[in-house]
Enzyme design. Structure first.
Site, PDB file in Angstrom:
ATOM      1  N   HIS A 195       0.771  -1.239   0.000  1.00  0.00           N
ATOM      2  CA  HIS A 195       0.000   0.000   0.000  1.00  0.00           C
ATOM      3  C   HIS A 195       0.806   1.297   0.000  1.00  0.00           C
ATOM      4  O   HIS A 195       0.255   2.368  -0.261  1.00  0.00           O
ATOM      5  CB  HIS A 195      -0.957   0.003   1.204  1.00  0.00           C
ATOM      6  CG  HIS A 195      -2.311   0.562   0.887  1.00  0.00           C
ATOM      7  ND1 HIS A 195      -2.493   1.681   0.104  1.00  0.00           N
ATOM      8  CD2 HIS A 195      -3.551   0.151   1.239  1.00  0.00           C
ATOM      9  CE1 HIS A 195      -3.785   1.939   0.002  1.00  0.00           C
ATOM     10  NE2 HIS A 195      -4.455   1.023   0.672  1.00  0.00           N
ATOM     11  N   TYR A 253     -13.477   5.003  10.290  1.00  0.00           N
ATOM     12  CA  TYR A 253     -12.675   5.548   9.192  1.00  0.00           C
ATOM     13  C   TYR A 253     -13.273   5.074   7.879  1.00  0.00           C
ATOM     14  O   TYR A 253     -13.540   3.884   7.715  1.00  0.00           O
ATOM     15  CB  TYR A 253     -11.250   4.996   9.340  1.00  0.00           C
ATOM     16  CG  TYR A 253     -10.212   5.440   8.331  1.00  0.00           C
ATOM     17  CD1 TYR A 253      -9.185   6.312   8.715  1.00  0.00           C
ATOM     18  CD2 TYR A 253     -10.205   4.964   7.021  1.00  0.00           C
ATOM     19  CE1 TYR A 253      -8.196   6.698   7.818  1.00  0.00           C
ATOM     20  CE2 TYR A 253      -9.220   5.362   6.115  1.00  0.00           C
ATOM     21  CZ  TYR A 253      -8.225   6.220   6.522  1.00  0.00           C
ATOM     22  OH  TYR A 253      -7.237   6.606   5.621  1.00  0.00           O
ATOM     23  N   SER A 301     -12.277   5.537   3.787  1.00  0.00           N
ATOM     24  CA  SER A 301     -11.273   6.083   2.896  1.00  0.00           C
ATOM     25  C   SER A 301     -11.925   6.781   1.709  1.00  0.00           C
ATOM     26  O   SER A 301     -12.895   6.294   1.148  1.00  0.00           O
ATOM     27  CB  SER A 301     -10.409   4.924   2.412  1.00  0.00           C
ATOM     28  OG  SER A 301      -9.426   5.408   1.555  1.00  0.00           O
ATOM     29  N   THR A 339      -5.314  10.090  -0.093  1.00  0.00           N
ATOM     30  CA  THR A 339      -6.666   9.839   0.404  1.00  0.00           C
ATOM     31  C   THR A 339      -6.975  10.857   1.494  1.00  0.00           C
ATOM     32  O   THR A 339      -6.070  11.489   2.034  1.00  0.00           O
ATOM     33  CB  THR A 339      -6.797   8.425   1.031  1.00  0.00           C
ATOM     34  OG1 THR A 339      -5.829   8.302   2.077  1.00  0.00           O
ATOM     35  CG2 THR A 339      -6.601   7.338  -0.009  1.00  0.00           C
TER      36      THR A 339
END
Length: 608
Positions: free
Chosen positions: A322, A436, A438, A449
């Site tokens: 990532h 959360y 994204s 992001t």
């Protein structure tokens, strides 16, 4: 360029996100700290950040800090950072054969890479009004407008070109473990593919010396050769090392290099990508998720920008590292590879592999291991097995409605899914926690992001009404509460997509303070700040004709990782958890919440 939000807006948004998580006394304390920060050290840091941003117009204020956040993290990438997205099966069932699909997808991936490098890949554009902008006429006209003005022409018809600066890292790229901070490495000159099977490493060239792709029948022949190689699995599979703590792995890697494995590692790191061929079929969606999210640890190289995984029955998926990029780049790649390999497959079930000498073209990599390396691999395997053992993955499909019905009722499909996650957690644990979601900021240069904070005073009020006080509310009142949640969530989503969230801004200010050696302001030492950033519910969504499902591990040990898809007439949800949380029960609560919300929207009376 990605805007730096106004500090007062950030503080207001931050306090709005804190409100549902705190009692009145806690909130008063947090509010006081926030306003103190806003008037004092926060203001100074903000002005420095803006000045720094103005001096670095080639990038965005979040780029450096965000790369650092990922590359300085010392946890293993597998389960903590790497995510997966699995492909839909090929609509033509006879093409879902492992060799056939591996060949076709490899060819399509190389076609994509060559198109991208030639500067011929269609730009990634977000069309708010596709009837006007996603048309051949618009494409023809905009092609002749100089690039300094073309984005303006696109804006006029509500089309937003997206940043594609991450794409080059899709290929020939690897995250290298280093002490304290890893490095991203790319070598675009390398011409070989890395293939993993049964824990063994193979390489062969997929491009010739002029950069032209090998004939598909030759790629097919080499893959067939690898699939029929009956070399035993190595006693100490190297793949496990890429699942280790990053500092531990950095030291072991140094040992590998000192032990005469430089050439082998160089081949792994520079390979176009990693193709992992698994020797078993997929049993069900849970098995699919486990296979694509982590697999067995021996047949993956988690540090590669991505592993294309293809199982015995032709099921395919991507596991990606990532730090180099976000879902948008990987999804575009997956969409193109799926479309190309299904609509214009390079080989068919009737195709014969080329009669080439694969035993010369394919090289099996051998590694020299001393006792310390063998012990390191053994330990890495034990840790990997224990982590995977602790991980639960559960799925549901809700078939009583989806995007179509929600739009008809004039509520946001994403808002309803997020409301269901809040309501479900409230039903299960009787509380509202940090959440959360994204959101891509790829509409901006070097955007990454931003966080949407789905837990709000509106979702809390709505959850309480549905879970605790059902008898007190009429169906109309409940409908009103859902609409309120939808409006507020829509606003948050729009703000985040426009770079007007608060999380990245506060992160950037904190990073700046630490980099300048300034004592960490009290604002950041507030327990409420830490709690808000301990995201118990972490969520991410995508819908694509190429993707069957996606998922990731929880981001905290007592959290849920929620990958979800809102389709036209159904909703899919994939939840990961560790033993401190019950993912199966959470999913049952999500199902119940969706059922209740949909019934209320349809005007039905619901019972508790």
């Amino acid at each position: 360029r990605l805007p730096v939000p106004k500090l007062e807006d950030t503080i207001t948004r931050y306090l709005n996100a804190q409100k549902p998580l705190l009692n009145d006394d806690q909130f008063r304390k947090t509010e006081e700290l926030a306003h103190h920060f806003e008037k004092g050290i926060g203001r100074e840091l903000h002005e420095q950040l803006v000045a720094q941003d103005n001096q670095n117009k080639h990038t965005s204020y979040i780029t450096g800090p965000w790369f650092d956040m990922y590359l300085k993290a010392r946890e293993p990438v597998v389960l903590n950072f790497n995510a997966f997205m699995s492909f839909n099966p090929d609509p033509k069932s006879e093409y879902n054969d492992q060799l056939l699909r591996a060949t076709n997808m490899t060819v399509s991936a190389i076609r994509f890479m060559k198109t991208f490098r030639a500067g011929l890949l269609e730009p990634e554009v977000f069309h708010l009004n596709p009837e006007k902008s996603d048309t051949e006429i618009f494409k023809k006209i905009i092609r002749f407008v100089p690039s300094s003005l073309s984005w303006f022409g696109a804006y006029m018809v509500n089309a937003y070109p997206l940043d594609m600066s991450q794409y080059f890292r899709l290929f020939n790229s690897t995250r290298l473990p280093k002490l304290n901070r890893d490095e991203l490495y790319t070598d675009e000159k390398a011409k070989h593919l890395l293939v993993l099977r049964n824990g063994n490493f193979y390489i062969f060239d997929v491009l010739d010396s002029d950069g032209n792709m090998l004939k598909p029948s030759e790629i097919q022949a080499h893959l067939k050769y690898i699939l029929s190689d009956n070399s035993p699995a190595p006693a100490f599979p190297l793949g496990y090392l890429s699942s280790e703590n990053r500092d531990t792995w950095a030291l072991l890697r140094k040992n590998l290099l000192d032990n005469g494995n430089e050439e082998g590692l160089q081949k792994i790191d520079s390979a176009v990508f990693c193709l992992s061929l698994d020797d078993f079929p997929i049993k069900d969606f849970v098995h699919l998720s486990h296979t694509m999210l982590h697999g067995d640890g021996a047949n993956r190289w988690y540090d590669k920008s991505f592993n294309l995984i293809i199982t015995k029955d032709g099921t395919a998926g991507i596991n990606f590292e990532h730090s180099w990029g976000d879902g948008v780049a990987v999804l575009r790649f997956q969409n193109e590879v799926f479309k190309d390999s299904t609509k214009a497959p390079a080989i068919s079930p009737q195709s014969q592999p080329a009669s080439v000498d694969s035993s010369r073209a394919v090289q099996k990599l051998d590694f020299k291991l001393n006792d310390a390396l063998k012990a390191g691999i053994t330990k890495a395997k034990q840790k990997f097995d224990a982590s995977v053992e602790a991980l639960s993955l559960n799925l549901i499909q809700f078939h009583e409605g989806g995007k179509d019905l929600l739009k008809q009722k004039k509520v946001s499909p994403d808002a309803v899914a997020q409301l269901a996650f809040q309501m479900a957690f409230f039903r299960q644990y009787n509380q509202t926690v940090a959440t959360y979601e994204s959101c891509s900021t790829a509409a901006f240069k070097h955007g990454r992001t931003e966080t949407i904070r789905p837990a709000s005073i509106h979702t809390k009020k709505c959850s309480e009404a549905f879970v605790r006080e059902l008898s007190k509310h009429s169906t109309e009142e409940l409908q009103k509460l859902i609409v309120e949640c939808s409006k507020y969530h829509g606003r948050l989503t729009k703000e985040a997509a426009m770079g007007q969230g608060f999380d990245r801004h506060l992160f950037g200010l904190r990073y700046l303070a630490l980099s300048k050696g300034i004592a960490l302001p009290d604002f950041y030492q507030d327990q409420a700040y830490a709690r808000l950033n301990h995201n118990i519910i972490s969520t991410s969504t995508l819908v694509s004709p190429a993707v069957q499902l996606g998922g990731f591990g929880p981001v905290v040990s007592d959290g849920f990782g929620v990958g979800y898809q809102v389709h036209d007439d159904w909703i899919g949800c994939n939840v990961s958890s560790y033993p401190t949380r019950n993912g199966k029960e959470y999913l049952q609560c999500i199902y119940k919440s969706l059922e209740d919300i949909f019934n209320v929207l349809k005007g039905k009376k619901i019972g508790s």
